[in-house]
Design a protein around this motif. Structure first.
Motif, PDB file in Angstrom:
ATOM      1  N   LYS A 151       0.832  -1.203   0.000  1.00  0.00           N
ATOM      2  CA  LYS A 151       0.000   0.000   0.000  1.00  0.00           C
ATOM      3  C   LYS A 151       0.868   1.255   0.000  1.00  0.00           C
ATOM      4  N   THR A 156      -3.338  -0.440  -4.708  1.00  0.00           N
ATOM      5  CA  THR A 156      -4.656  -0.355  -4.076  1.00  0.00           C
ATOM      6  C   THR A 156      -5.494  -1.596  -4.353  1.00  0.00           C
ATOM      7  N   GLN A 179     -11.527 -14.477   9.911  1.00  0.00           N
ATOM      8  CA  GLN A 179     -11.610 -13.274  10.745  1.00  0.00           C
ATOM      9  C   GLN A 179     -10.324 -12.455  10.665  1.00  0.00           C
ATOM     10  N   MET A 182     -10.054 -10.609   7.300  1.00  0.00           N
ATOM     11  CA  MET A 182     -10.913  -9.429   7.191  1.00  0.00           C
ATOM     12  C   MET A 182     -10.262  -8.184   7.800  1.00  0.00           C
ATOM     13  N   THR A 183      -9.335  -8.395   8.739  1.00  0.00           N
ATOM     14  CA  THR A 183      -8.689  -7.233   9.369  1.00  0.00           C
ATOM     15  C   THR A 183      -7.744  -6.514   8.398  1.00  0.00           C
ATOM     16  N   LEU A 184      -7.399  -7.154   7.286  1.00  0.00           N
ATOM     17  CA  LEU A 184      -6.512  -6.533   6.302  1.00  0.00           C
ATOM     18  C   LEU A 184      -7.231  -5.477   5.466  1.00  0.00           C
ATOM     19  N   ASN A 185      -8.563  -5.533   5.463  1.00  0.00           N
ATOM     20  CA  ASN A 185      -9.371  -4.567   4.709  1.00  0.00           C
ATOM     21  C   ASN A 185      -8.950  -4.504   3.238  1.00  0.00           C
ATOM     22  N   LEU A 186      -8.984  -5.659   2.592  1.00  0.00           N
ATOM     23  CA  LEU A 186      -8.621  -5.757   1.179  1.00  0.00           C
ATOM     24  C   LEU A 186      -9.872  -5.790   0.310  1.00  0.00           C
ATOM     25  N   PRO A 187      -9.736  -5.428  -0.969  1.00  0.00           N
ATOM     26  CA  PRO A 187     -10.913  -5.382  -1.845  1.00  0.00           C
ATOM     27  C   PRO A 187     -11.252  -6.695  -2.530  1.00  0.00           C
ATOM     28  N   HIS A 233     -18.878  -8.543   5.399  1.00  0.00           N
ATOM     29  CA  HIS A 233     -17.875  -7.480   5.254  1.00  0.00           C
ATOM     30  C   HIS A 233     -17.976  -6.758   3.909  1.00  0.00           C
ATOM     31  N   LYS A 245     -15.106  -6.320  -3.463  1.00  0.00           N
ATOM     32  CA  LYS A 245     -15.849  -5.082  -3.313  1.00  0.00           C
ATOM     33  C   LYS A 245     -16.170  -4.552  -4.707  1.00  0.00           C
TER      34      LYS A 245
END
Length: 380
Positions: A151, A156, A179, A182-187, A233, A245
């Protein structure tokens, strides 16, 4: 007619995973620099023989093996060759597969400067005991550090691969992996169940009765947790094993599921061009010798019949959550889908494994759990 996608195979690895059946060799003592030049020459042969075929390329995908086994200088040279022969004006997605413990800053910067705008990292699990069992060498810390570094460099569009149905894997371990992921907040995330393939360490262990795999029921439960966790998520399931996403679905992989054409380059690469599926020589020396002689390094070709195209349109297209549309089927084949597969569709709808409406056909949630059983019904 131009091709939509280009796949380039880098067969080198510093570590061979126990489940991997792709064309690969240990990096040490291999002619890596000469191989990169051979890939460039294969690209040149293709571009020279068929001028304009690269003009509409939408995606390029570096796979392996492990592309990030290369040094930063080797990555830079490879990407220079790619840009020399493939115009970049129409390329919207340029992906490289990667291992978390190999992505140093200089490699990330070389990839980014060379046009790569998407990373697909093989993480597989956040249980470090399981990682050792499957032959992975990275740690959880490698993953978090590498994602943060990518990043910083400017990436991105980052995806990670996960695996379930691993030897002795519990539901709790899988839930923990999801779980943590999901903490990595990837698309984008891909998640696959383990397949025990021939010519792998796991295949040998399985035949000796030494590979304890989860039951089918447990594997199905894991898949259900995967779907639900992704949805919670905000990640849409757009294919049986892929979640994204909005705006981050893989363009390259969609080419495969749309049953469209793409060119493959490198040792052991596969392609589908002008109605012909082909594969290159797998052994590196045979591949390089063929290219050096001025010939395409193709070892096998198969002209896809109309019936095979019809079948592929269904069993590849049904992997997508949106399924196969009536309009697309008619455009490709000049005949309504229902005229070819009406009986099968009606039967699968009755079994509640397919939805059929004015748009087309697609798997139900139940159908996604047993997709291969559904796909088999469309073999002519």
């Amino acid at each position: 007619m131009g091709i939509r996608g280009v796949y380039i195979h880098i067969p080198f690895c510093h570590q061979i995973c126990n489940y991997c059946d792709f064309n690969k060799v240990f990096f040490k003592n291999q002619p890596v620099d000469a191989y990169i030049e051979s890939v460039g020459e294969e690209l040149r042969l293709y571009a020279t023989e068929q001028p304009g075929r690269f003009n509409d390329v939408e995606t390029i995908f570096l796979g392996g093996g492990t592309p990030t086994a290369l040094t930063a200088a080797q990555i830079t040279r490879l990407l220079e060759l790619v840009r020399t022969y493939i115009p970049q004006q129409t390329v919207v997605e340029f992906t490289s597969e990667a291992n978390p413990d190999e992505l140093s800053r200089d490699k990330l910067e070389a990839l980014f400067a060379g046009g790569v705008n998407r990373l697909s990292m093989g993480v597989q699990s956040f249980d470090e005991g399981l990682l050792k069992k499957i032959g992975r060498t990275h740690s959880n810390e490698h993953v978090f550090q590498t994602v943060a570094l990518a990043k910083e460099v400017g990436f991105t569009n980052i995806s990670i691969d996960l695996m379930y149905g691993l030897p002795n894997q519990t539901l709790e371990q899988w839930q923990h992996t999801l779980q943590t992921a999901m903490t990595l907040n990837l698309p984008h995330f891909s998640a696959y169940s383990l397949l025990v393939e021939p010519k792998t360490v796991f295949y040998i262990q399985y035949n000796k009765g030494k590979l304890a795999l989860p039951t089918e029921d447990l594997e199905a439960t894991m898949y259900g947790h995967l779907i639900d966790e992704m949805e919670r998520h905000g990640l849409k399931q757009y294919e049986i094993s892929n979640f994204a996403k909005d705006g981050y679905a893989s363009v390259h992989n969609k080419i495969y599921w749309d049953n469209d054409e793409y060119a493959g380059f490198g040792a052991g690469a596969h392609g589908y061009v002008d109605g012909v599926r082909y594969s290159n020589h797998g052994p590196i020396k045979k591949y390089m010798d063929a290219v050096a002689s001025g010939q395409k390094p193709v070892i096998h070709e198969h002209t896809v019949t109309r019936d095979e195209r019809l079948e592929e349109q269904m069993f590849l297209g049904l992997r997508k959550t949106d399924g196969v549309t009536h309009d697309e089927f008619m455009r490709k084949f000049g005949v309504p889908m229902i005229d070819v597969f009406g009986d099968v569709i009606a039967s699968e709808v009755e079994l509640e494994r397919l939805i059929h409406d004015e748009d087309g056909v697609r798997l139900t949630r139940r159908g996604r759990f047993i997709g291969n059983e559904v796909f088999q019904q469309f073999l002519l």
